[in-house]
Design an enzyme around this catalytic site. Structure first.
Site, PDB file in Angstrom:
ATOM      1  N   ILE A   1       0.831  -1.206   0.000  1.00 55.87           N
ATOM      2  CA  ILE A   1       0.000   0.000   0.000  1.00 55.87           C
ATOM      3  C   ILE A   1       0.868   1.259   0.000  1.00 55.87           C
ATOM      4  O   ILE A   1       0.574   2.226  -0.711  1.00 55.87           O
ATOM      5  CB  ILE A   1      -0.933  -0.042   1.240  1.00 55.87           C
ATOM      6  CG1 ILE A   1      -1.962  -1.179   1.041  1.00 55.87           C
ATOM      7  CG2 ILE A   1      -1.641   1.284   1.455  1.00 55.87           C
ATOM      8  CD1 ILE A   1      -2.602  -1.661   2.321  1.00 55.87           C
TER       9      ILE A   1
ATOM     10  N   SER B   1      -6.671  -0.619  11.281  1.00 56.94           N
ATOM     11  CA  SER B   1      -7.038  -1.934  10.749  1.00 56.94           C
ATOM     12  C   SER B   1      -8.359  -2.428  11.331  1.00 56.94           C
ATOM     13  O   SER B   1      -8.670  -2.177  12.502  1.00 56.94           O
ATOM     14  CB  SER B   1      -5.929  -2.932  11.076  1.00 56.94           C
ATOM     15  OG  SER B   1      -6.366  -4.250  10.817  1.00 56.94           O
TER      16      SER B   1
ATOM     17  N   TYR C   1      -0.975  -8.696  16.447  1.00 56.05           N
ATOM     18  CA  TYR C   1      -1.261  -7.741  15.364  1.00 56.05           C
ATOM     19  C   TYR C   1      -2.422  -6.834  15.759  1.00 56.05           C
ATOM     20  O   TYR C   1      -2.344  -5.606  15.607  1.00 56.05           O
ATOM     21  CB  TYR C   1      -1.559  -8.491  14.060  1.00 56.05           C
ATOM     22  CG  TYR C   1      -1.827  -7.554  12.902  1.00 56.05           C
ATOM     23  CD1 TYR C   1      -0.789  -6.847  12.307  1.00 56.05           C
ATOM     24  CD2 TYR C   1      -3.119  -7.356  12.426  1.00 56.05           C
ATOM     25  CE1 TYR C   1      -1.035  -5.972  11.254  1.00 56.05           C
ATOM     26  CE2 TYR C   1      -3.370  -6.486  11.373  1.00 56.05           C
ATOM     27  CZ  TYR C   1      -2.323  -5.799  10.787  1.00 56.05           C
ATOM     28  OH  TYR C   1      -2.574  -4.915   9.749  1.00 56.05           O
TER      29      TYR C   1
ATOM     30  N   LYS D   1      -2.487  -2.729  16.342  1.00 53.73           N
ATOM     31  CA  LYS D   1      -3.335  -1.775  15.620  1.00 53.73           C
ATOM     32  C   LYS D   1      -4.252  -1.010  16.572  1.00 53.73           C
ATOM     33  O   LYS D   1      -4.598   0.133  16.309  1.00 53.73           O
ATOM     34  CB  LYS D   1      -4.117  -2.494  14.521  1.00 53.73           C
ATOM     35  CG  LYS D   1      -3.205  -2.909  13.354  1.00 53.73           C
ATOM     36  CD  LYS D   1      -2.573  -1.681  12.683  1.00 53.73           C
ATOM     37  CE  LYS D   1      -1.567  -2.029  11.621  1.00 53.73           C
ATOM     38  NZ  LYS D   1      -0.996  -0.858  10.928  1.00 53.73           N
TER      39      LYS D   1
HETATM   40  N1  NAP Z   1      -3.256  -5.135   3.272  1.00 51.29           N
HETATM   41  C1  NAP Z   1      -4.273  -5.114   4.110  1.00 51.29           C
HETATM   42  O1  NAP Z   1      -5.330  -5.740   3.872  1.00 51.29           O
HETATM   43  C2  NAP Z   1      -4.196  -4.293   5.371  1.00 51.29           C
HETATM   44  C3  NAP Z   1      -5.323  -4.235   6.204  1.00 51.29           C
HETATM   45  C4  NAP Z   1      -5.286  -3.431   7.346  1.00 51.29           C
HETATM   46  C5  NAP Z   1      -4.166  -2.682   7.621  1.00 51.29           C
HETATM   47  N2  NAP Z   1      -3.081  -2.773   6.797  1.00 51.29           N
HETATM   48  C6  NAP Z   1      -1.909  -1.955   7.141  1.00 51.29           C
HETATM   49  O2  NAP Z   1      -1.471  -1.221   6.020  1.00 51.29           O
HETATM   50  C7  NAP Z   1      -0.047  -1.047   6.075  1.00 51.29           C
HETATM   51  C8  NAP Z   1       0.581  -1.562   4.791  1.00 51.29           C
HETATM   52  O3  NAP Z   1       0.176  -2.893   4.616  1.00 51.29           O
HETATM   53  P1  NAP Z   1       0.535  -3.732   3.298  1.00 51.29           P
HETATM   54  O4  NAP Z   1      -0.616  -4.617   3.046  1.00 51.29           O
HETATM   55  O5  NAP Z   1       1.040  -2.830   2.241  1.00 51.29           O
HETATM   56  O6  NAP Z   1       1.720  -4.622   3.883  1.00 51.29           O
HETATM   57  P2  NAP Z   1       3.021  -5.218   3.161  1.00 51.29           P
HETATM   58  O7  NAP Z   1       2.778  -5.421   1.715  1.00 51.29           O
HETATM   59  O8  NAP Z   1       3.403  -6.371   4.022  1.00 51.29           O
HETATM   60  O9  NAP Z   1       4.071  -4.047   3.299  1.00 51.29           O
HETATM   61  C9  NAP Z   1       4.476  -3.642   4.565  1.00 51.29           C
HETATM   62  C10 NAP Z   1       5.449  -2.497   4.421  1.00 51.29           C
HETATM   63  O10 NAP Z   1       5.921  -2.174   5.738  1.00 51.29           O
HETATM   64  C11 NAP Z   1       7.343  -2.316   5.731  1.00 51.29           C
HETATM   65  N3  NAP Z   1       7.836  -2.854   6.993  1.00 51.29           N
HETATM   66  C12 NAP Z   1       7.527  -4.054   7.573  1.00 51.29           C
HETATM   67  N4  NAP Z   1       8.246  -4.209   8.694  1.00 51.29           N
HETATM   68  C13 NAP Z   1       9.017  -3.106   8.828  1.00 51.29           C
HETATM   69  C14 NAP Z   1       9.988  -2.680   9.779  1.00 51.29           C
HETATM   70  N5  NAP Z   1      10.318  -3.441  10.819  1.00 51.29           N
HETATM   71  N6  NAP Z   1      10.592  -1.486   9.593  1.00 51.29           N
HETATM   72  C15 NAP Z   1      10.278  -0.713   8.534  1.00 51.29           C
HETATM   73  N7  NAP Z   1       9.382  -1.051   7.582  1.00 51.29           N
HETATM   74  C16 NAP Z   1       8.759  -2.245   7.749  1.00 51.29           C
HETATM   75  C17 NAP Z   1       7.662  -3.303   4.615  1.00 51.29           C
HETATM   76  O11 NAP Z   1       9.019  -3.144   4.230  1.00 51.29           O
HETATM   77  P3  NAP Z   1       9.870  -4.379   3.602  1.00 51.29           P
HETATM   78  O12 NAP Z   1       9.517  -4.371   2.139  1.00 51.29           O
HETATM   79  O13 NAP Z   1      11.270  -4.002   3.876  1.00 51.29           O
HETATM   80  O14 NAP Z   1       9.434  -5.620   4.323  1.00 51.29           O
HETATM   81  C18 NAP Z   1       6.657  -2.869   3.566  1.00 51.29           C
HETATM   82  O15 NAP Z   1       7.094  -1.731   2.884  1.00 51.29           O
HETATM   83  C19 NAP Z   1       0.417  -1.806   7.328  1.00 51.29           C
HETATM   84  O16 NAP Z   1       0.527  -0.899   8.397  1.00 51.29           O
HETATM   85  C20 NAP Z   1      -0.717  -2.790   7.579  1.00 51.29           C
HETATM   86  O17 NAP Z   1      -0.799  -3.165   8.924  1.00 51.29           O
HETATM   87  C21 NAP Z   1      -3.064  -3.565   5.684  1.00 51.29           C
END
Ligand code: NAP
Length: 297
Positions: A25, A141, A167, A171
């Site tokens: 995202i 979330s 998790y 959140k």
């Molecule tokens: N996708 C969903 O359905 C969903 C739903 C609710 C909330 N969210 C929230 O939306 C946000 C983005 O989610 P996403 O689906 O895009 O997740 P994602 O594809 O897993 O990407 C997560 C991002 O966070 C970075 N990250 C993870 N651990 C980290 C750390 N220790 N230090 C710095 N950066 C870190 C990752 O970097 P790397 O590439 O280096 O791992 C990546 O850029 C998150 O906060 C997630 O909780 C997502």
């Protein structure tokens, strides 16, 4: 006011910091803001492929990169000191979404989900706040609807560890932080506002393809993702971008997809527990103690 996520108002002249912008995202938030003319500082844990991808799609995109590991207070402090100029909007997108079934800790000994997703953005925002002029947007979330948080044991130091609980707790912490920050900013008559957004259920499978960014999972997995009641991460970025730039959005608001898991970005309602001021105040106390970072409001 109606909002069209495909026709964004110009953001020329504004600077945005998007954490975790190397994929997912965060990548699409950065790309959409760059398309709107913003200067975007992408933080990643080192990978800079996202900048090449955005430049290949948005000629003349104004981008910078800073390395940030949220599981390390030292890295957070280093990143904050590198981000020297004024920041219009900080978007705390980065988050750990999966992990071990066994309890793990960050470099600083904090439970890894709460440490990375809640305490890390808290510390980063505290350090950057004097340079932020507009908004702070945090990523909430729907998982907060699935488990009540126990603030007396947010890091699950006692009893049997559960990753899904970790998790959800992290959140709840993010929600508590965003709403308590809004209350504190208003009380101090700050021009900065704090908003929350959630992407519903967003997967790479349904997203517009970005080579090297959205194709990190296997083709079979991405196909399976397309059959789920979810939206692509490009659309998952929409509520985040709206919270960051809609001129009619205000502090304390929460944006998410119109149909809960997917849909157009609209105002939505958080669970009562982590929007409660007493919960927010207690989370704040815990976060300051855990990070050793006093907050400037
Ligand atoms: N996708 C969903 O359905 C969903 C739903 C609710 C909330 N969210 C929230 O939306 C946000 C983005 O989610 P996403 O689906 O895009 O997740 P994602 O594809 O897993 O990407 C997560 C991002 O966070 C970075 N990250 C993870 N651990 C980290 C750390 N220790 N230090 C710095 N950066 C870190 C990752 O970097 P790397 O590439 O280096 O791992 C990546 O850029 C998150 O906060 C997630 O909780 C997502």
């Amino acid at each position: 006011m109606s909002w069209d996520p495909r026709r964004l108002p110009s953001q020329a002249g504004k600077t945005f910091v998007v954490t975790g912008a190397g994929r997912g995202i965060g990548y699409f938030v950065a790309e959409q803001l760059a398309e709107a003319g913003a200067h975007v500082i992408l933080t990643t844990r080192g990978d800079t492929a996202a900048l090449d991808s955005i430049r290949s799609r948005v000629p003349g995109a104004s981008l910078d990169h800073v390395t940030l590991e949220l599981g390390s207070l030292e890295s957070i402090r280093r990143a904050a000191s590198t981000l020297s100029g004024p920041i219009d909007v900080l978007i705390n997108n980065a988050g750990k979404t999966g992990g071990s079934r066994h309890r793990e800790v960050t470099d600083d000994g904090l439970e890894i989900m709460v440490g990375t997703n809640a305490y890390g953005p808290f510390a980063l925002t505290a350090l950057l706040l004097p340079r932020i002029t507009g908004r702070v947007v945090n990523l909430g979330s729907l998982s907060t609807r699935l488990a009540r948080a126990d603030l007396s044991d947010l890091e699950q130091a006692r009893g049997r560890y559960s990753l899904s609980k970790a998790y959800a707790y992290s959140k709840h912490g993010v929600h508590a932080f965003a709403f308590e920050l809004d209350r504190r900013l208003r009380a101090s008559s700050s021009p900065v506002s704090s908003l929350l957004a959630h992407p519903g259920f967003a997967l790479d499978g349904g997203a517009s393809p970005r080579p090297g960014i959205t194709d990190r999972n296997s083709a079979a997995q991405r196909l399976a993702e397309r059959l789920m009641p979810a939206q692509g991460k490009d659309h998952g970025a929409w509520p985040v971008v709206r919270a960051a730039i809609d001129p009619d959005a205000a502090g304390g608001q929460f944006y998410g997809p119109s149909r809960s898991l997917f849909g157009a970005p609209v105002l939505t309602t958080p669970v009562a527990q982590s929007a409660d001021p007493a919960f927010g105040a207690e989370f704040w106390r815990l976060a300051e103690a855990a990070t050793g970072t006093p907050f400037p409001v």
